[in-house]
Design an enzyme around this catalytic site. Structure first.
Site, PDB file in Angstrom:
ATOM      1  CB  CYS A   1      46.987   1.304  66.885  1.00 47.16           C
ATOM      2  SG  CYS A   1      47.245  -0.435  66.679  1.00 47.16           S
TER       3      CYS A   1
ATOM      4  CD  GLU B   1      52.242   8.833  52.280  1.00 48.11           C
ATOM      5  OE1 GLU B   1      51.887   7.643  52.026  1.00 48.11           O
ATOM      6  OE2 GLU B   1      51.565   9.754  52.596  1.00 48.11           O
ATOM      7  NE  ARG B   2      53.914   9.721  57.186  1.00 50.21           N
ATOM      8  CZ  ARG B   2      53.158  10.283  57.988  1.00 50.21           C
ATOM      9  NH1 ARG B   2      53.657  11.306  58.663  1.00 50.21           N
ATOM     10  NH2 ARG B   2      51.796   9.804  58.518  1.00 50.21           N
TER      11      ARG B   2
ATOM     12  CD  GLU C   1      45.707   7.575  67.463  1.00 49.58           C
ATOM     13  OE1 GLU C   1      44.939   8.102  66.275  1.00 49.58           O
ATOM     14  OE2 GLU C   1      45.841   6.485  67.335  1.00 49.58           O
TER      15      GLU C   1
ATOM     16  CE  LYS D   1      49.029   4.399  50.056  1.00 47.98           C
ATOM     17  NZ  LYS D   1      50.372   5.197  50.436  1.00 47.98           N
TER      18      LYS D   1
ATOM     19  CG  PHE E   1      54.167   6.606  60.423  1.00 51.88           C
ATOM     20  CD1 PHE E   1      54.892   6.388  61.303  1.00 51.88           C
ATOM     21  CD2 PHE E   1      52.834   7.333  60.806  1.00 51.88           C
ATOM     22  CE1 PHE E   1      54.733   6.885  62.594  1.00 51.88           C
ATOM     23  CE2 PHE E   1      52.644   7.714  61.941  1.00 51.88           C
ATOM     24  CZ  PHE E   1      53.569   7.689  62.768  1.00 51.88           C
TER      25      PHE E   1
ATOM     26  CB  SER F   1      44.515   8.584  60.631  1.00 54.41           C
ATOM     27  OG  SER F   1      44.199   8.980  59.166  1.00 54.41           O
TER      28      SER F   1
HETATM   29  P1  NAD Z   1      47.445   7.704  57.771  1.00 56.73           P
HETATM   30  O1  NAD Z   1      45.969   7.548  57.877  1.00 56.73           O
HETATM   31  O2  NAD Z   1      47.849   8.975  57.842  1.00 56.73           O
HETATM   32  O3  NAD Z   1      48.201   6.984  56.667  1.00 56.73           O
HETATM   33  C1  NAD Z   1      47.717   5.482  56.282  1.00 56.73           C
HETATM   34  C2  NAD Z   1      47.653   5.418  54.811  1.00 56.73           C
HETATM   35  O4  NAD Z   1      46.481   6.132  54.461  1.00 56.73           O
HETATM   36  C3  NAD Z   1      49.065   5.741  54.251  1.00 56.73           C
HETATM   37  O5  NAD Z   1      49.267   4.828  53.215  1.00 56.73           O
HETATM   38  C4  NAD Z   1      48.531   7.082  53.480  1.00 56.73           C
HETATM   39  O6  NAD Z   1      49.156   7.183  52.351  1.00 56.73           O
HETATM   40  C5  NAD Z   1      47.033   7.081  53.448  1.00 56.73           C
HETATM   41  N1  NAD Z   1      46.389   8.173  53.455  1.00 56.73           N
HETATM   42  C6  NAD Z   1      46.759   9.457  54.571  1.00 56.73           C
HETATM   43  N2  NAD Z   1      45.935  10.226  54.597  1.00 56.73           N
HETATM   44  C7  NAD Z   1      44.919  10.074  53.680  1.00 56.73           C
HETATM   45  C8  NAD Z   1      43.852  10.689  53.224  1.00 56.73           C
HETATM   46  N3  NAD Z   1      43.311  11.723  53.634  1.00 56.73           N
HETATM   47  N4  NAD Z   1      43.070   9.966  52.359  1.00 56.73           N
HETATM   48  C9  NAD Z   1      43.352   8.826  51.841  1.00 56.73           C
HETATM   49  N5  NAD Z   1      44.416   8.332  51.952  1.00 56.73           N
HETATM   50  C10 NAD Z   1      45.145   8.789  53.194  1.00 56.73           C
HETATM   51  O7  NAD Z   1      48.181   7.043  59.091  1.00 56.73           O
HETATM   52  P2  NAD Z   1      49.504   7.073  59.743  1.00 56.73           P
HETATM   53  O8  NAD Z   1      49.876   8.529  60.218  1.00 56.73           O
HETATM   54  O9  NAD Z   1      50.319   6.433  58.640  1.00 56.73           O
HETATM   55  O10 NAD Z   1      49.394   6.177  61.015  1.00 56.73           O
HETATM   56  C11 NAD Z   1      48.807   6.611  62.202  1.00 56.73           C
HETATM   57  C12 NAD Z   1      47.597   6.119  62.600  1.00 56.73           C
HETATM   58  O11 NAD Z   1      47.318   4.534  62.340  1.00 56.73           O
HETATM   59  C13 NAD Z   1      46.928   6.372  63.971  1.00 56.73           C
HETATM   60  O12 NAD Z   1      45.872   7.022  63.947  1.00 56.73           O
HETATM   61  C14 NAD Z   1      46.793   4.905  64.581  1.00 56.73           C
HETATM   62  O13 NAD Z   1      46.200   4.813  65.860  1.00 56.73           O
HETATM   63  C15 NAD Z   1      46.567   3.994  63.286  1.00 56.73           C
HETATM   64  N6  NAD Z   1      46.964   2.782  63.522  1.00 56.73           N
HETATM   65  C16 NAD Z   1      45.812   1.746  63.771  1.00 56.73           C
HETATM   66  C17 NAD Z   1      46.142   0.570  63.883  1.00 56.73           C
HETATM   67  C18 NAD Z   1      45.206  -0.357  64.298  1.00 56.73           C
HETATM   68  O14 NAD Z   1      45.387  -1.805  63.971  1.00 56.73           O
HETATM   69  N7  NAD Z   1      43.861  -0.032  64.781  1.00 56.73           N
HETATM   70  C19 NAD Z   1      47.516   0.078  63.753  1.00 56.73           C
HETATM   71  C20 NAD Z   1      48.537   1.002  63.271  1.00 56.73           C
HETATM   72  C21 NAD Z   1      48.178   2.341  63.365  1.00 56.73           C
END
Ligand code: NAD
Length: 519
Positions: A304, A199-200, A404, A196, A172, A249
């Site tokens: 991140c 969704e937020r 984090e 994909k 997101f 994440s």
């Molecule tokens: P998230 O993992 O909750 O969601 C990311 C994607 O995965 C979404 O499209 C979501 O629908 C899907 N998803 C969520 N939970 C899932 C699960 N249990 N099983 C399968 N799919 C799932 O992440 P977020 O909250 O949207 O983003 C924040 C996180 O992303 C932070 O940890 C941040 O550090 C990380 N991030 C990392 C980078 C990088 O380049 N290292 C860049 C941006 C964000």
């Protein structure tokens, strides 16, 4: 259409006439070149994080819709992968211009759905745009290699070729930049792409898809589905999908890496972080404190590469009161309000989680020098705001250090020497980014050399590499073999075919079979 939607402060949706059962606009799927209403019985609300008003809804695509999207990618692959590289380059040249022309609209959508300030949202688009600009050098990036005369009359050369249907799953926090790390890189190499988005915050990705279509991308080369776990599992399991790019994440990223890899796919997975800013007592104080505050609290800490952990070395510990003063000066407000520095968190759950991590610090003996938990924002009383928060006297065993936080919270630790600071950084499981602030070249060199982190800034707080390099997070922040964008991104989205050919003059023709291994 896009412009009027943004002005009316509603999220992007294609064909507004279609929404039926709900009074809020619905996000469409993008299948085979058409923005279509989902037939799904399951929908999720999209909220404005500054007010928590429901501003739209997004479907959990049905299995049939997801199949239709991947079939469309598969059908389009043959002709797209055979399209001349110059024709693909032309599409991305037009695309980068369209993104520039629409940067304000894209930023408004980001602020509406994600919450970050408008200026920061433009930065989000701009950093993605730079990747699109880089794809315009694809004619050089995809060059193969040749070696003539490896033996008599024999030459070897390689082609760099696409791999098929690729997929991207995005978080997101960067609704423009991270999708733009993915589908432009994949598509310019000749792959078709299934995205994909989070969704937020789906609106920005939909406008990016519309602009790509306007730039001339053929139907089926990009498809977009929406959803959560089912959509993710579908992508991990569908045999037509050859590669998955994931950013988000650790919980999701580890799972997707394992499930996708088990199914024989390439997976690159960028995940969470705990980035340390090491402050040496010889650093330029003014510059360092401003850099720290900006990098800790910008985007409400939801980056991140946010510098979420300060390590004050030696006498630099005396700078804490000034650090607090500077953080106090930041203005917390809705992202579209003039002068806002720190916007809301993405959801009430995120706010509650951040608040409880702050409380865990208190419970474990740390000291909250600046507490943003009770911040009030006039006119936005229901928003998910947390003000800048600084926690000192933190030790590595505390929960607020181990996890984090992903909010506007800076945890502060102290170290007696540079060696102690390096040890601390290397003992932390994450390896995304770090920065050292110093005027001593030898200290900077020692730090960059000894610290086991993928992206290091010297007096640069958020060292996200430009797209001619790659995003090289490491250790607990990354799973996979090749990183995002740059040369490694091209490698991820291509495979090599090696041709060895022999053209002999008539009089050199073999006179009998050669049964030994050619050497
Ligand atoms: P998230 O993992 O909750 O969601 C990311 C994607 O995965 C979404 O499209 C979501 O629908 C899907 N998803 C969520 N939970 C899932 C699960 N249990 N099983 C399968 N799919 C799932 O992440 P977020 O909250 O949207 O983003 C924040 C996180 O992303 C932070 O940890 C941040 O550090 C990380 N991030 C990392 C980078 C990088 O380049 N290292 C860049 C941006 C964000």
């Amino acid at each position: 259409l896009m412009r009027s939607l943004v002005k009316k402060r509603v999220p992007l949706q294609m064909g507004r006439m279609c929404y039926s059962s709900s009074s809020v606009p619905s996000t469409k799927l993008f299948i085979d070149g058409k923005f279509v209403e989902s037939k799904s019985p399951e929908w999720l609300d999209i909220h404005n994080p500054a007010t928590n008003e429901v501003i739209g809804r997004v479907p959990k695509a049905t299995h049939e819709e997801m199949l239709a999207a991947v079939d469309s990618c598969s059908r389009a692959y043959h002709s797209w992968s055979e399209t001349s590289i110059l024709a693909r380059q032309q599409i991305f040249l037009r695309y980068q211009q369209l993104i520039k022309d629409n940067i304000k609209e894209l930023a408004k959508l980001i602020t509406l759905e994600q919450g970050k300030t408008l200026a920061d949202a433009e930065g989000d688009v701009f950093r993605g745009l730079q990747v699109v600009e880089h794809t315009c050098s694809i004619t050089s990036l995809m060059l193969g290699e040749t070696l003539p005369s490896i033996t008599k009359d024999m030459d070897t050369y390689t082609y760099r070729l696409p791999i098929g249907v690729c997929a991207g799953i995005t978080p997101f926090n960067f609704p423009a930049m991270i999708p733009l790390w993915m589908f432009p890189m994949g598509m310019v190499c000749g792959n078709t792409y299934l995205l994909k988005p989070s969704e937020r915050v789906p609106g920005c990705a939909m406008l990016l898809a519309k602009l790509l279509q306007d730039a001339g991308a053929p139907d089926g080369t990009l498809n977009i589905i929406h959803g959560q776990h089912d959509a993710v599992n579908f992508i991990c399991d569908h045999p037509a999908i050859k590669a998955i790019s994931f950013v988000g994440s650790n919980q999701a990223g580890e799972y997707i890496y394992e499930r996708g890899s088990k199914n024989g796919k390439r997976v690159q997975s960028n995940m969470g972080a705990k980035n340390h800013g090491v402050v040496m007592p010889d650093a330029n104080k003014e510059n360092t404190l401003n850099q720290l505050v900006g990098a800790a609290f910008g985007a409400a800490g939801q980056r991140c590469m946010a510098l979420s952990t300060a390590v004050l070395v030696g006498e630099a510990r005396n700078w804490l009161p000034e650090l607090v003063e500077r953080a106090k000066g930041l203005r917390v407000n809705a992202g579209d309000q003039p002068g806002a520095d720190v916007g809301p968190l993405i959801s009430p759950q995120a706010k509650q989680r951040v608040n409880s991590l702050i409380q865990s610090g208190v419970d474990e003996g740390a000291k909250v020098l600046l507490d943003g938990r009770n911040v009030k924002v006039k006119g936005y009383e229901n928003g998910n705001f947390v003000g800048p928060t600084i926690i000192s006297n933190v030790t590595p065993d505390m929960k607020c250090y181990r996890e984090e936080i992903f909010g506007p919270v800076l945890v502060v630790l102290e170290a007696d020497s540079l060696d102690d600071a390096i040890k601390m950084v290397n003992e932390n499981p994450y390896g995304n980014g770090t920065a050292i602030f110093t005027t001593n070249g030898a200290a900077a060199r020692k730090y960059t050399h000894e610290v086991d982190v993928g992206q290091i800034g010297v007096n640069v707080p958020i060292p996200v590499p430009l797209p001619m390099f790659s995003f090289t997070g490491s250790r607990g922040s990354f799973r996979g073999d090749t990183n995002f964008y740059g040369k490694q991104g091209i490698q991820f989205y291509t495979q090599i075919k090696t041709v060895t050919s022999q053209w002999k003059a008539e009089d050199a023709t073999l006179k009998s079979p050669a049964v030994t291994m050619p050497t």
